[in-house]
Scaffold this motif. Structure first.
Motif, PDB file in Angstrom:
ATOM      1  N   ARG A 186       0.808  -1.214   0.000  1.00 30.75           N
ATOM      2  CA  ARG A 186       0.000   0.000   0.000  1.00 30.75           C
ATOM      3  C   ARG A 186       0.846   1.269   0.000  1.00 30.75           C
ATOM      4  O   ARG A 186       0.337   2.356   0.281  1.00 30.75           O
ATOM      5  N   ARG A 213       1.097   5.827   2.798  1.00 30.58           N
ATOM      6  CA  ARG A 213       0.195   5.223   1.820  1.00 30.58           C
ATOM      7  C   ARG A 213       0.359   5.876   0.448  1.00 30.58           C
ATOM      8  O   ARG A 213       0.481   7.096   0.333  1.00 30.58           O
ATOM      9  N   GLU A 219      -5.000  -1.608  -6.075  1.00 31.96           N
ATOM     10  CA  GLU A 219      -5.277  -1.374  -4.656  1.00 31.96           C
ATOM     11  C   GLU A 219      -6.769  -1.460  -4.357  1.00 31.96           C
ATOM     12  O   GLU A 219      -7.179  -1.866  -3.277  1.00 31.96           O
TER      13      GLU A 219
END
Length: 341
Positions: A186, A213, A219
């Motif tokens: 991430r 992030r 994702e």
């Protein structure tokens, strides 16, 4: 003009402007400090068995005093504004920041003990040096070119090693640096290391792992996590009051508005303020205070935030001459899992 709400201790007040969410006096940053922080962030690669993403050498910068946290948060907020923020580095700064001879403020220690649930003694709780050195780590994270911006960063883990009891009489020399920048599914993770020494001997070490992030391909796809294991039987249920974020901010110096203001939490993507991860860790250690040895390592992974207010379930089991412990919500989802060895 925003009407002022009076709700007692039900929730953090929202009448503050964004600028007023961060406090602290302005501090001048010298050219020498900036030059050291900008020095070769990639560092030419790690050597001598250092983790990947770690500079081969670090330049030591001795600061005359601990930095003020307020200006550092303001800098971080400005850096988050498009067009004003500087570029992120490709590696960690090749610098370590040091402040010598830090004494313990007895009143601050007493307030910390009260907020986190420790008894009042002359021994420092294992997590207290973390708050003593937090401004040093914050200065490092907000240095020009640091690879992960402070705004939106997620504290995903913390490991503390207590080599021997640290007392209120000890004068700590504190040193902070960053290492082990690495990819994550991430974004990117980095470790910020804080070491406390007395008379040249390391007595305490903390390693905080932060996740920055970033959007990555795929994702948005939902990952199959499988069936969640049943949580361990609760040892105790704790009511986490809405004012815990503000109280811990006052004793720790961590005034991130995500913990202290409903407005600040909303600006950063949360419907209401969340408890500091290090408060949750300290509260667990306080529950085990009478059963801890003089030296140990306590390692935690922060899972789901603890919204304020809420009720959490604490569990602890004795394992391998140590402890396994956790915090879960009412639905059995983990907020924190940890070990003491």
């Amino acid at each position: 003009m925003m009407a002022r709400r009076r709700r007692g201790d039900e929730e953090p007040a929202d009448e503050l402007s964004v600028g007023e969410l961060i406090d602290g006096p302005t501090e001048i940053i010298t050219r020498e400090m900036l030059a050291a922080a900008r020095a070769d962030p990639a560092g030419g690669g790690a050597t001598g068995g250092a983790p990947p993403g770690t500079p081969a050498t670090r330049e030591r910068v001795d600061l005359p005093r601990l930095p003020a946290a307020g200006p550092l948060y303001r800098r971080a907020l400005l850096n988050a504004i498009p067009g004003l923020g500087g570029r992120r580095g490709d590696g960690v700064p090749a610098v370590e920041l040091t402040v010598g001879g830090i004494t313990v403020d007895p009143q601050r220690l007493a307030d910390y003990d009260r907020v986190c649930g420790f008894r009042l003694t002359d021994r420092l709780p294992a997590a207290f040096p973390h708050v003593m050195g937090f401004p040093l780590a914050l200065r490092l994270i907000t240095a020009p070119g640091f690879p992960i911006p402070l705004t939106g960063v997620v504290h995903v883990g913390n490991r503390i090693t207590l080599h021997r009891p640290v007392t209120i009489a000890d004068r700590l020399d504190l040193t902070a640096w960053a290492e082990n920048l690495r990819p994550h599914d991430r974004g990117r993770q980095v470790d910020v290391v804080l070491v406390g020494s007395v008379d040249g001997v390391e007595v305490w070490r903390g390693v905080s792992t932060y996740l920055g992030r970033q959007r990555t391909p795929g994702e948005g796809a939902r990952r199959d996590r499988g069936e969640r294991p049943a949580p361990p039987a609760a040892t105790a249920l704790w009511w986490v009051a809405p004012g815990v974020g503000r109280e811990y901010a006052r004793v720790s110096g961590d005034h991130n508005p995500i913990h202290t203001s409903r407005l600040g939490a909303r600006l950063l993507g949360f419907p209401r303020p969340i408890a500091h991860g290090m408060w949750s860790k300290a509260r667990c250690l306080a529950a085990l205070e009478d059963r801890l040895p003089d030296s140990y390592t306590v390692d935690v992974a922060f899972k789901l935030p603890v919204p304020l207010p809420s009720t959490v379930a604490f569990s602890a089991t004795s394992e391998d001459a140590g402890w396994d412990f956790a915090l879960h919500d009412r639905d059995g989802r983990p907020h924190l899992v940890g070990t003491i060895r």
